[in-house]
Design a protein around this motif. Structure first.
Motif, short mmCIF file in Angstrom:
data_model
loop_
_atom_site.label_atom_id
_atom_site.label_comp_id
_atom_site.label_asym_id
_atom_site.label_seq_id
_atom_site.Cartn_x
_atom_site.Cartn_y
_atom_site.Cartn_z
N MET A 32 38.51 38.72 16.57
CA MET A 32 39.56 39.70 16.87
C MET A 32 39.07 40.52 18.04
N ASP A 33 39.89 40.64 19.07
CA ASP A 33 39.47 41.35 20.29
C ASP A 33 40.61 42.23 20.78
N GLU A 34 40.60 43.47 20.33
CA GLU A 34 41.64 44.43 20.70
C GLU A 34 40.98 45.66 21.32
N ALA A 35 41.77 46.48 21.97
CA ALA A 35 41.24 47.69 22.61
C ALA A 35 40.69 48.68 21.58
N TYR A 36 41.14 48.59 20.34
CA TYR A 36 40.74 49.53 19.29
C TYR A 36 39.70 48.98 18.33
N TYR A 37 39.36 47.67 18.43
CA TYR A 37 38.43 47.07 17.47
C TYR A 37 38.09 45.64 17.91
N VAL A 38 36.83 45.28 17.77
CA VAL A 38 36.40 43.91 18.04
C VAL A 38 35.65 43.42 16.81
N GLN A 39 35.97 42.22 16.36
CA GLN A 39 35.31 41.67 15.17
C GLN A 39 34.74 40.30 15.46
N PHE A 40 33.52 40.10 15.01
CA PHE A 40 32.85 38.80 15.08
C PHE A 40 32.69 38.28 13.66
N ASN A 41 32.94 37.01 13.46
CA ASN A 41 32.72 36.37 12.16
C ASN A 41 31.53 35.43 12.30
N VAL A 42 30.54 35.67 11.46
CA VAL A 42 29.33 34.84 11.46
C VAL A 42 29.14 34.36 10.02
N GLY A 43 29.52 33.12 9.78
CA GLY A 43 29.51 32.62 8.40
C GLY A 43 30.48 33.44 7.57
N ASP A 44 30.01 34.00 6.46
CA ASP A 44 30.84 34.84 5.61
C ASP A 44 30.75 36.32 5.98
N GLN A 45 29.98 36.63 7.00
CA GLN A 45 29.75 38.02 7.43
C GLN A 45 30.72 38.41 8.54
N GLU A 46 31.28 39.61 8.45
CA GLU A 46 32.13 40.16 9.50
C GLU A 46 31.40 41.34 10.14
N VAL A 47 31.29 41.32 11.46
CA VAL A 47 30.65 42.41 12.20
C VAL A 47 31.71 43.03 13.09
#
Length: 75
Positions: A32-47
């Protein structure tokens, strides 16, 4: 019952710089790459990276008196 921590959200001051750093460290592109939040998924982990976290009272490692090496990883 949960099996462990799934989502970790870091407050960042410079989202573009943090996106690049975490992408390189984690070895993945943002899910997810938005101006208000970016999320990386690594396996079952969300950063997640939150550029407004500081104004909401969240603190990063640089505010806790940890070593310079740890705080430099949180733009």
């Amino acid at each position: 019952m949960t099996s462990g921590l799934i989502t970790v959200i870091y407050p960042v001051r410079d989202l573009a710089r943090a996106r690049k750093l975490y992408g390189k460290l984690l070895g993945v592109t943002p899910a997810m790459d938005e101006a208000y939040y970016v999320q990386f998924n690594v396996g079952d982990q969300e950063v997640g990276l939150d550029p407004h976290g500081h104004s909401q009272g969240m603190t990063d490692l640089s505010a806790t008196g940890t070593s310079a090496a740890a705080s430099s990883s949180h733009p």
